[in-house]
Design a protein around this motif. Structure first.
Motif, short mmCIF file in Angstrom:
data_model
loop_
_atom_site.label_atom_id
_atom_site.label_comp_id
_atom_site.label_asym_id
_atom_site.label_seq_id
_atom_site.Cartn_x
_atom_site.Cartn_y
_atom_site.Cartn_z
N ILE A 161 0.84 -1.19 0.00
CA ILE A 161 0.00 0.00 0.00
C ILE A 161 0.88 1.25 0.00
CG2 ILE A 161 -0.21 -0.13 2.52
CD1 ILE A 161 -2.95 1.23 2.29
N SER A 162 0.49 2.24 -0.80
CA SER A 162 1.19 3.52 -0.87
C SER A 162 0.33 4.56 -0.15
CB SER A 162 1.37 3.91 -2.35
OG SER A 162 1.87 5.22 -2.45
N TRP A 163 0.94 5.27 0.79
CA TRP A 163 0.21 6.22 1.64
C TRP A 163 0.89 7.57 1.54
CZ3 TRP A 163 -3.87 4.75 4.94
CH2 TRP A 163 -4.30 5.73 5.85
N THR A 164 0.20 8.59 1.02
CA THR A 164 0.79 9.91 0.84
C THR A 164 0.12 10.94 1.74
OG1 THR A 164 1.38 9.40 -1.45
CG2 THR A 164 1.32 11.73 -0.83
N GLY A 209 3.50 19.88 3.09
CA GLY A 209 3.17 20.93 4.04
C GLY A 209 2.56 20.41 5.33
N PHE A 210 2.08 19.16 5.32
CA PHE A 210 1.54 18.53 6.52
C PHE A 210 2.71 18.06 7.38
CE2 PHE A 210 -0.79 15.07 8.76
CZ PHE A 210 -1.85 15.82 9.24
N PRO A 211 2.58 18.02 8.71
CA PRO A 211 3.72 17.66 9.56
C PRO A 211 4.35 16.30 9.22
CG PRO A 211 1.91 18.48 10.89
CD PRO A 211 1.40 18.38 9.48
N TYR A 212 3.60 15.37 8.72
CA TYR A 212 4.12 14.03 8.43
C TYR A 212 4.17 13.77 6.93
CZ TYR A 212 2.53 14.18 13.22
OH TYR A 212 2.30 14.59 14.52
N SER A 213 4.38 14.83 6.16
CA SER A 213 4.32 14.73 4.71
C SER A 213 5.30 13.69 4.18
CB SER A 213 4.60 16.09 4.07
OG SER A 213 5.92 16.48 4.32
N GLY A 214 4.90 13.09 3.07
CA GLY A 214 5.73 12.09 2.42
C GLY A 214 4.87 10.94 1.95
N ILE A 256 3.75 3.04 7.33
CA ILE A 256 2.64 3.97 7.58
C ILE A 256 2.38 4.08 9.08
CG2 ILE A 256 0.17 4.35 7.26
CD1 ILE A 256 0.57 2.69 4.57
N THR A 257 2.35 2.96 9.75
CA THR A 257 2.10 2.95 11.19
C THR A 257 3.18 3.72 11.93
OG1 THR A 257 0.94 0.85 11.04
CG2 THR A 257 1.79 1.46 13.21
N GLN A 258 4.44 3.47 11.59
CA GLN A 258 5.56 4.12 12.27
C GLN A 258 5.62 5.62 11.98
OE1 GLN A 258 9.33 2.52 11.08
NE2 GLN A 258 10.50 3.85 12.43
N ASN A 259 5.44 6.02 10.74
CA ASN A 259 5.64 7.41 10.34
C ASN A 259 4.42 8.30 10.45
OD1 ASN A 259 8.50 7.48 9.37
ND2 ASN A 259 7.73 5.78 8.15
N VAL A 260 3.23 7.70 10.55
CA VAL A 260 2.01 8.50 10.63
C VAL A 260 1.24 8.20 11.91
CG1 VAL A 260 -0.16 9.12 9.49
CG2 VAL A 260 1.84 8.59 8.10
N PHE A 261 0.70 7.00 12.04
CA PHE A 261 -0.21 6.72 13.14
C PHE A 261 0.45 6.74 14.51
CE2 PHE A 261 -2.49 4.62 9.55
CZ PHE A 261 -3.54 5.53 9.52
#
Length: 129
Positions: A31-34, A38-43, A51-56
Motif C-alpha cells: 500500500i502507498s500512503w501519501t 506541508g503537513f507535519p508528516y508529509s511524504g 505507515i504505522t511508524q511514520n504516521v499513526f
C-alpha cells in the motif's frame, strides 16, 4: 464488502483500534500512503509498517483526540473519496485546531492500494507553534 464499505470501515468502527484493524485487514501488501506536502508528516510511505511508524504512531503520541470526522463519501469504481474535518490538540503547545480534509483511496480486488491526503495544513501547523 464493496469498496465504499471497506473505506468506511477504516473510519466508522467502534474505536480507533477497530479502524486500525480494518485498515490492516484490507491494506495491500505494498500500500502507498501519501501525506500532503506541508503537513507535519508529509511524504509517501510504502507498506503498513512504514505507515504505522511514520504516521499513526506519531499522531497517537504527539496529539490528544486527533480525529477525522467524515462528512460524506464519493465512490466511483476503484476510487473512494472521504471528506470531512480533522481536529485535535497538539500536546506540546496545548493548542487545538480544525482543518478541512479529503482522502482519496484507490482499491483493487478488495484491497486498498493507495491513499492520498489533501488538507488545509496551515491550521495544523499553527497549532504546533
Amino acid at each position: 464488502m464493496n469498496n465504499l464499505e471497506i473505506v468506511k470501515s477504516t473510519y466508522e468502527g467502534k474505536n480507533s483500534e477497530e479502524n486500525g484493524r480494518n485498515l490492516a485487514k484490507y491494506a495491500a501488501e505494498n500500500i502507498s500512503w501519501t501525506e500532503a506536502k506541508g503537513f507535519p508528516y508529509s511524504g509517501t510511505y510504502i507498506g503498513l509498517e512504514s505507515i504505522t511508524q511514520n504516521v499513526f504512531a506519531r499522531l497517537g503520541s504527539e496529539w490528544t483526540d486527533y480525529t477525522f470526522t467524515p462528512e460524506d463519501y464519493v465512490a466511483s469504481e476503484d476510487k473512494v473519496v472521504a471528506y470531512g474535518t480533522y481536529s485535535g490538540t497538539y500536546n506540546l503547545t496545548g493548542k487545538s485546531f480544525e482543518a478541512r480534509v479529503a482522502h482519496i483511496w484507490k482499491l483493487k480486488d478488495g484491497k486498498i492500494i493507495s491513499f492520498e491526503q489533501f488538507v488545509d495544513s496551515h491550521t495544523v501547523i499553527h497549532s504546533m507553534n
